[in-house]
Design an enzyme around this catalytic site. Structure first.
Site, PDB file in Angstrom:
ATOM      1  N   ASP A  63     -10.397  -6.987  -5.643  1.00  0.00           N
ATOM      2  CA  ASP A  63     -11.236  -7.325  -4.494  1.00  0.00           C
ATOM      3  C   ASP A  63     -11.623  -8.804  -4.502  1.00  0.00           C
ATOM      4  OD1 ASP A  63     -12.929  -7.335  -2.292  1.00  0.00           O
ATOM      5  OD2 ASP A  63     -13.843  -5.432  -2.774  1.00  0.00           O
ATOM      6  N   ASP A 197      -7.982   3.521  -0.470  1.00  0.00           N
ATOM      7  CA  ASP A 197      -8.886   2.408  -0.180  1.00  0.00           C
ATOM      8  C   ASP A 197      -9.095   2.289   1.331  1.00  0.00           C
ATOM      9  OD1 ASP A 197     -10.129  -0.092   0.152  1.00  0.00           O
ATOM     10  OD2 ASP A 197      -9.014  -0.990  -1.501  1.00  0.00           O
ATOM     11  N   GLY A 223      -8.940   5.291  -5.157  1.00  0.00           N
ATOM     12  CA  GLY A 223      -9.478   4.535  -4.047  1.00  0.00           C
ATOM     13  C   GLY A 223      -9.598   3.055  -4.346  1.00  0.00           C
ATOM     14  N   HIS A 224     -10.515   2.399  -3.625  1.00  0.00           N
ATOM     15  CA  HIS A 224     -10.713   0.959  -3.769  1.00  0.00           C
ATOM     16  C   HIS A 224     -11.053   0.590  -5.208  1.00  0.00           C
ATOM     17  CE1 HIS A 224     -11.850  -3.105  -2.582  1.00  0.00           C
ATOM     18  NE2 HIS A 224     -12.993  -2.946  -3.221  1.00  0.00           N
ATOM     19  N   PHE A 225     -11.962   1.339  -5.805  1.00  0.00           N
ATOM     20  CA  PHE A 225     -12.286   1.166  -7.222  1.00  0.00           C
ATOM     21  C   PHE A 225     -11.438   2.177  -7.997  1.00  0.00           C
ATOM     22  CE2 PHE A 225     -16.110  -0.156  -4.892  1.00  0.00           C
ATOM     23  CZ  PHE A 225     -16.248  -1.450  -5.368  1.00  0.00           C
TER      24      PHE A 225
END
Length: 250
Positions: A63, A197, A223-225
């Site tokens: 990110d 994500d 997911g994103h994390f």
């Protein structure tokens, strides 16, 4: 976010995971005392690495770590042995439809501030940043998003976060420069990408192969994390990648 991964690598590697200014346990001066831009944060982290005497390292970027890491790489390309990416975008096709509201904020921050907060810093937005479109929300610890939301609502944080996010537009403008660096240097590259994500599309992972054809890309059920769900898988991929980088099997 790195806590689950670090113990799985620390037996063999020297790991450094600093909190950026305004984040985690680092100081968070108000925007009147520190200009929250990605250039400035990269400068602070660059000074930090210089203080530690780091002249040869692998960047692991997730990110906001992407914009910071690419700035560091361009400033000192001779120090970068390899690049590891986890849901960090440097191509337009990696930005999901959620970025429509964010682009409106960049164009008119005074009038779009409340819409940005709903899209980016509200409790529901924070929850969705973790869960995304995962078919297994029961695997997630709710503390991951309630803790993040508690951080985002600390005194001074809303102004810090919205100020820094306004500067995110400079990252999008820098994508061609970062891509050019990747194409010219073709560093060893590992990409691990959580496919659920909500902000960064899977196309953003595949795009790295346009710059570095040899890039090793893994799309994960996460997911994103991605470390929320795929800690062991990521640790295994990282150890294997670093072992090959060192010229021996882990």
């Amino acid at each position: 976010m790195w806590e689950p991964l670090l113990p799985l690598l620390a037996d063999k590697y020297h790991l450094i995971a600093p909190d950026y200014p305004g984040f985690g346990n680092s100081s968070a001066p108000p925007p009147s005392d520190f200009t929250y831009t990605f250039d400035n944060i990269a400068g602070v982290i660059g000074e930090f690495t210089a203080k530690l005497g780091l002249t040869d390292y692998v960047l692991f970027m997730q990110d906001y770590g992407g914009p910071v890491g690419f700035r560091m790489a361009l400033a000192h390309p001779e120090r970068v042995r390899a690049v590891m990416i986890q849901n960090a975008v440097s191509h337009q096709q990696g930005l999901s439809p959620l970025w429509e509201a964010r682009r409106k904020y960049w164009a008119d921050p005074a009038h779009e501030l409340e819409a940005l907060k709903a899209n980016f810093t509200s409790l529901e937005a924070t929850r969705q940043r973790h869960l995304g479109s995962s078919p297994h929300p029961e695997r997630y610890d709710p503390d991951t998003w309630t803790d993040e939301y508690a951080f985002l609502t600390r005194p001074g944080q809303p102004e810090i976060q919205t100020t820094l996010f306004l500067d995110y537009r400079t990252n999008v403008a820098s994508y061609p420069t970062w891509q050019d660096w990747l194409r010219k240097t073709r560093p060893p590259m590992l990409v691990v990408w959580g496919k659920y994500d909500p902000s960064f599309a899977v196309a953003g992972a595949a795009a790295y192969r346009d710059d570095v054809p040899e890039a090793e890309i893994h799309i994960l059920e996460a997911g994103h994390f991605a470390l929320d769900e795929a800690t062991d898988e990521i640790a295994s991929l990282v150890r294997d990648f670093l072992a090959r980088l060192d010229g021996h099997k882990d």
